[in-house]
Every structure is written in structure tokens, then in C-alpha cells.
Design an enzyme around this catalytic site. Structure first.
Site, short mmCIF file in Angstrom:
data_model
loop_
_atom_site.label_atom_id
_atom_site.label_comp_id
_atom_site.label_asym_id
_atom_site.label_seq_id
_atom_site.Cartn_x
_atom_site.Cartn_y
_atom_site.Cartn_z
N LYS A 135 -31.12 12.90 24.27
CA LYS A 135 -32.51 13.38 24.34
C LYS A 135 -32.87 13.60 25.80
O LYS A 135 -32.28 12.98 26.69
CB LYS A 135 -33.46 12.34 23.75
CG LYS A 135 -34.78 12.90 23.29
CD LYS A 135 -34.66 13.41 21.88
CE LYS A 135 -35.92 14.10 21.42
NZ LYS A 135 -35.84 14.40 19.98
N ASP A 171 -38.43 19.80 21.21
CA ASP A 171 -39.14 18.63 20.69
C ASP A 171 -40.60 18.89 21.08
O ASP A 171 -40.98 20.06 21.25
CB ASP A 171 -38.57 17.33 21.29
CG ASP A 171 -39.05 16.07 20.58
OD1 ASP A 171 -38.50 15.74 19.52
OD2 ASP A 171 -40.00 15.42 21.06
P1 NDP Z 1 -45.12 20.05 18.89
O1 NDP Z 1 -45.28 20.02 20.35
O2 NDP Z 1 -44.85 21.33 18.21
O3 NDP Z 1 -46.40 19.40 18.18
C1 NDP Z 1 -46.80 18.10 18.46
C2 NDP Z 1 -48.07 17.79 17.70
O4 NDP Z 1 -48.34 16.39 17.83
C3 NDP Z 1 -49.27 18.51 18.25
O5 NDP Z 1 -50.19 18.72 17.22
C4 NDP Z 1 -49.80 17.52 19.28
O6 NDP Z 1 -51.18 17.66 19.54
C5 NDP Z 1 -49.55 16.21 18.59
N1 NDP Z 1 -49.29 15.15 19.60
C6 NDP Z 1 -48.27 15.10 20.49
N2 NDP Z 1 -48.34 14.01 21.28
C7 NDP Z 1 -49.45 13.37 20.88
C8 NDP Z 1 -50.07 12.18 21.31
N3 NDP Z 1 -49.54 11.42 22.31
N4 NDP Z 1 -51.18 11.79 20.65
C9 NDP Z 1 -51.69 12.55 19.62
N5 NDP Z 1 -51.15 13.70 19.18
C10 NDP Z 1 -50.05 14.10 19.79
O7 NDP Z 1 -43.95 18.99 18.57
P2 NDP Z 1 -43.04 18.85 17.26
O8 NDP Z 1 -43.82 19.24 16.07
O9 NDP Z 1 -41.76 19.50 17.55
O10 NDP Z 1 -42.77 17.27 17.23
C11 NDP Z 1 -43.59 16.36 16.51
C12 NDP Z 1 -42.80 15.09 16.24
O11 NDP Z 1 -41.65 15.40 15.46
C13 NDP Z 1 -42.27 14.35 17.46
O12 NDP Z 1 -42.25 12.96 17.18
C14 NDP Z 1 -40.83 14.86 17.57
O13 NDP Z 1 -40.01 13.95 18.27
C15 NDP Z 1 -40.47 14.92 16.10
N6 NDP Z 1 -39.34 15.78 15.73
C16 NDP Z 1 -39.30 17.08 16.13
C17 NDP Z 1 -38.25 17.88 15.73
C18 NDP Z 1 -38.18 19.32 16.06
O14 NDP Z 1 -37.23 19.97 15.63
N7 NDP Z 1 -39.12 19.89 16.79
C19 NDP Z 1 -37.13 17.33 14.93
C20 NDP Z 1 -37.33 15.97 14.50
C21 NDP Z 1 -38.39 15.24 14.91
P3 NDP Z 1 -51.67 18.56 20.81
O15 NDP Z 1 -51.41 19.98 20.43
O16 NDP Z 1 -53.09 18.20 20.95
O17 NDP Z 1 -50.81 18.09 21.96
O1 2IT Z 2 -35.86 14.69 17.13
C1 2IT Z 2 -35.10 15.63 16.81
O2 2IT Z 2 -34.25 15.49 15.93
C2 2IT Z 2 -35.26 16.91 17.49
N1 2IT Z 2 -36.15 17.05 18.32
C3 2IT Z 2 -34.33 18.05 17.18
C4 2IT Z 2 -33.05 17.90 17.93
C5 2IT Z 2 -32.11 19.09 17.86
O3 2IT Z 2 -31.11 19.01 18.60
O4 2IT Z 2 -32.33 20.02 17.11
#
Ligand code: NDP
Ligand code: 2IT
Length: 445
Positions: A126, A166
Site C-alpha cells: 500500500k 484508493d
Molecule cells: P474515494 O476517495 O473514492 O471516496 C472516499 C469516500 O469516503 C468519500 O465519500 C469521502 O468523503 C469519504 N471519506 C474519506 N475519508 C474520510 C474521513 N476521514 N472521514 C469521513 N469520510 C471520509 O475512496 P474509495 O471509495 O476508493 O475508498 C473508500 C474505502 O474503501 C477506503 O477505506 C478504501 O481503503 C477502501 N477500498 C477501496 C478500494 C478501491 O478499489 N478504491 C478497494 C477496497 C477497499 P469526502 O468526499 O468528503 O472526502
Molecule cells: O484496498 C484495496 O484493496 C484497494 N485499494 C485496491 C487495491 C488494488 O490494487 O486494486
């Protein structure tokens, strides 16, 4: 806890004393492993737990870039390669002001087990930066990504370390990062990053994969209870990549999503959240979710409030770590909630997980339920390596198979140890055993 893992946790706490999130993640895994440690003396003999809880490498670097006013900005970049037992380091990059080494280490540690659960040849890593993308112009984002990649590119490679997105990193950022990698190396090495836009070697369904996968996992859990997602009222925290496509799949399968959020507060729309509107606010305009309510009569914005206050059958935390605590879980339960499925990484506090398990609710840990994103990233690597691009249907059906297989493995181990509903245990054991076998097989390296 048994003496061996307990001594190790004490040692890890001393050596990483300002890393509470990392310790939280390790604790949860080690607790689950207790029954199998007793039965497998090799785990201690071969120092498996010591070896999997120390990152293979941790890279930290300065990132200097110039903002639109000509001022030089300085951020910190990170990339933790935690384990390459099963394949190249694989995991996303997070750009958010709260990023520090603790955050990246906990995410990289979780990623080892998640990636193992997919059954694909990917190790765990990561990275990210404390750079805050909010309010930055497109040019500033590009300059930051170029500066970040200029420091990181030495350490990447399609067989070494393969980042993706992420929080704060989507296909726009991956495009700039890939462009800079290509410029610096003079190589069109597609498989070095995943989550690319489709025309540049990205995979169809990668954008949707994490959210879709979480819902496929929920559907498997409900199927086991002779139930389904159809007709359920759901709340989804966040409104980013994972939240949006989780909500989209819930809607496709006949559920109603009544609340979503961002870091400024929550929207409640009892007739069902308009997902095209959320997408246009968050993904296209990069605006705040409070602009939803004025467009949608009957809906309401609750500043600084989370979605857990609203009545629902299923809750999907899809924003960030430790966003759902013990009191909030009690509110969900009082309101009749049946289960929590984690789309985010470690969004439920240990206390809240304890409450859910004690009350017998369904609980899917993120390392199982959100593995669809990284799984499709690995499918993107496969397509890149073979110069192919598969159809949406093909990738989506592979994603469904992978999520069903992960669910099957979790249940297999949970049932074997007579904890039939303990998906945390099942996921940790299933993920760990594959890695432990690999660590042993390599000898002392
Ligand atoms: P995005 O940046 O697309 O969206 C994040 C969302 O969460 C936004 O709505 C944001 O609000 C909110 N957010 C982020 N940080 C905070 C915080 N500290 N407090 C409150 N709200 C918060 O990210 P993703 O959707 O990609 O990721 C969301 C989660 O999923 C994370 O935990 C990530 O690690 C996990 N994840 C992501 C994957 C991926 O492929 N993208 C895969 C597996 C897991 P705002 O817009 O106001 O910042
Ligand atoms: O938390 C996760 O699994 C991710 N942000 C996606 C990682 C990836 O390599 O697609």
C-alpha cells in the site's frame, strides 16, 4: 491470547509505538489465529507470525511540487511492500491529509490477507501521501502525481510492485501516474499500475469492482440464510468509488439505498437515493454531498451526521477506517439492522465488531467483502500481460465467481472450527494459511 502471539503483539507495540491502526489490524488477525497456532507448531518454529508482521520494505520520500500560485509545496510519500510471498506487492495509493506511516502499514497488512483470499498471485502492499486533493486544480493534481511518481518509479515494476487507487486516487490520478512512469522509463509497461482508464489498458468493471463485489458477498451471506438483498433497505457510508458502485449494485438487485454520506454529513432520501445525482455531484463535479438535497424534494441533508442513525436492514460502511463504533452499532441493532458488510478497510471498530458478533448479526470483514477491487486489478494485470481485453460480462462473471469462492473459503474454515457465523475468523484463517505455506516453502529469506 496465547503466549506466542501475545509476546509478539507486546513486541510489535514497543517497536511501532505510534502506530495504533497497524496494531489494531495485527491484533485482529492474531486473535483469529489462536486455535490454529495450537494445532500447528510449525507456525512458531518457523517464526511465521514474526515474518508476516514485519514489512519487507518501507519507502518514504519527499514530494515537492509547485501549486498554481507558484508556491513550492512539500508532501510526504509512502510505499510499504509488506509481503511478496504470493506475488508482486499489490495494493492502492491513498491521497488524503490523514495519511501517515501507521495508516499505510495497516492497509498494507490487511492487503496481504485480502489478496491471498482472492486466490490470485498477488502480494500485499500500500502507499500514498498526505497530499490533500480537495480544492486542487486539475493541473495541481497532475503536477503532484508527476512529482510523486518521479520518486516512486524506481521501486515499481509489473513483477515487483503494482499500485492502484484508493481514497483520493481514481482513474484520473492513475492516468497521470502512468504517463509519468512511461515518460521516465521510456517503456509502455501497462501492467505496472491498475485502475487505468479503459482505453489505456484498464479493465472493464475495475471501477465498479469493489462496490459490486461487496454486494455479491452480501448476497452469498444472505443466500446461506435463505434470504436475499432484494427488498432490503440499506445505508451506505461515503459517496466515493466504493460507496457509489455498492449502492448501484444494491439498487440493481432490488434493494433501496436510503442514505449516503461524505466527510461533511449525510443525506437521507427515504424513497431511494438518486445515484445518478450523487455520481454527478461527487464523481463529475467533485463537489460536496450537501448539494444533493436542494435537487431532490423529500430528501434531507444532516450536517456532520453519519448514516448509522437511519433505520435499515443492511449497513455498508464504504468510507474509511473506524467510522462505525460500538454505540453506532447499537443504534443500528435497535433499529432492526440484520448485518454489516464492510466495503471500506477496517471501518468497524473492534468494540463494534464485538457487539455485532455477540448479538449474532451478519458481519463481513473488509478483507473478504471488499476484495473484488484488487481481484479485478489482478484480472487487469492478466489482460495486460496477454494483450487482451475482456468484455464487461466476462470480467463481471469472474468477479462473481471470485467473491463466491472467498465466501465459500470463509464459511469452510468458520464451520470447521465450529464458529459457523464468524466470517472474521474464516477470512483471517483462510488468508493466513496460504501465506504461511509460502513463507515456509521459501526457506529463510
Ligand atoms: P474515494 O476517495 O473514492 O471516496 C472516499 C469516500 O469516503 C468519500 O465519500 C469521502 O468523503 C469519504 N471519506 C474519506 N475519508 C474520510 C474521513 N476521514 N472521514 C469521513 N469520510 C471520509 O475512496 P474509495 O471509495 O476508493 O475508498 C473508500 C474505502 O474503501 C477506503 O477505506 C478504501 O481503503 C477502501 N477500498 C477501496 C478500494 C478501491 O478499489 N478504491 C478497494 C477496497 C477497499 P469526502 O468526499 O468528503 O472526502
Ligand atoms: O484496498 C484495496 O484493496 C484497494 N485499494 C485496491 C487495491 C488494488 O490494487 O486494486
Amino acid at each position: 491470547m496465547k503466549e506466542y502471539p501475545k509476546t509478539l503483539i507486546d513486541r510489535l507495540e514497543k517497536r511501532n509505538n505510534s502506530q495504533p491502526l497497524f496494531i489494531q489490524a495485527v491484533n485482529e488477525v492474531f486473535e483469529s489465529l489462536e486455535p490454529i497456532i495450537g494445532e500447528n507448531p510449525d507456525i512458531e518454529t518457523y517464526s511465521i507470525l514474526e515474518r508476516i508482521s514485519e514489512p519487507e520494505r518501507q519507502i518514504m520520500f519527499r514530494v515537492c511540487w509547485m501549486d498554481d500560485n507558484g508556491k513550492i509545496q512539500v508532501n510526504r510519500g509512502y510505499r510499504v511492500g509488506f509481503s511478496s510471498v504470493l506475488g508482486p506487492y499489490k495494493g492502492g495509493l491513498r491521497f488524503h491529509p490523514t495519511v501517515r506511516l501507521d495508516v499505510i502499514k495497516f492497509l498494507a497488512f490487511e492487503q496481504i490477507f485480502k489478496n491471498s483470499l482472492t486466490g490470485l498471485a498477488i502480494g500485499g502492499g500500500k502507499g500514498g501521501s498526505d497530499f490533500n486533493p480537495k480544492g486542487k486544480s486539475d493541473n495541481e493534481i497532475m503536477r503532484f502525481c508527476q512529482a510523486f511518481m518521479t520518486e516512486l518509479y524506481h521501486f515499481l515494476g509489473e513483477n515487483t510492485d503494482v499500485p492502484a487507487g484508493d481514497i483520493g486516487v481514481g482513474s484520473r490520478e492513475i492516468g497521470y501516474l502512468f504517463g509519468q512512469y512511461k515518460r521516465l522509463t521510456k517503456r509502455f509497461e501497462q501492467g505496472v499500475l491498475t485502475g487505468k482508464q479503459v482505453g489505456l489498458g484498464g479493465s472493464l468493471v475495475r471501477k465498479e469492482a469493489t462496490g459490486f463485489g461487496a454486494v455479491y458477498f452480501a448476497e452469498e451471506m444472505l443466500k446461506r440464510k435463505k434470504d436475499s438483498v432484494k427488498g432490503k433497505t440499506c445505508v451506505v457510508s461515503g459517496s466515493g468509488n466504493v460507496a457509489l458502485y455498492c449502492a448501484r449494485k444494491l439498487e440493481d438487485l432490488g434493494a433501496t439505498v436510503v442514505a449516503m454520506s461524505d466527510s461533511s454529513g449525510s443525506i437521507h432520501d427515504p424513497n431511494g437515493v438518486d445515484l445518478d445525482l450523487v455520481r454527478s455531484i461527487k464523481e463529475v463535479d467533485r463537489a460536496r454531498i450537501d448539494t444533493y438535497a436542494p435537487h431532490k424534494p423529500g430528501s434531507k441533508f444532516f450536517p456532520d451526521k453519519k448514516v448509522w442513525q437511519f433505520k435499515c436492514d443492511l449497513a455498508f460502511p464504504c468510507a474509511t477506517q473506524n467510522e462505525l463504533d460500538g454505540d453506532e452499532v447499537k443504534t443500528l441493532i435497535d433499529n432492526g439492522c440484520l448485518g454489516v458488510i464492510e466495503g471500506a478497510n477496517m471501518p468497524t471498530t473492534p468494540e463494534a465488531v464485538g457487539v455485532l458478533q455477540e448479538k449474532g448479526l451478519l458481519f463481513a470483514p473488509g478483507k473478504a467483502a471488499n476484495a473484488g477491487g484488487v481481484a479485478v486489478s489482478a484480472l487487469e494485470m492478466q489482460q495486460n500481460a496477454s494483450l487482451q481485453s475482456w468484455s464487461f460480462k466476462e470480467v463481471d462473471s469472474r468477479l462473481q465467481e471470485i467473491m463466491a469462492a472467498i465466501h465459500h473459503d470463509c464459511v469452510h474454515w468458520a464451520e470447521k472450527y465450529r464458529r459457523p457465523n464468524d466470517y472474521v475468523f474464516g477470512a483471517n484463517v483462510a488468508g493466513f494459511l496460504r501465506i504461511a505455506d509460502g513463507v515456509k516453502a521459501y526457506g529463510v529469506i
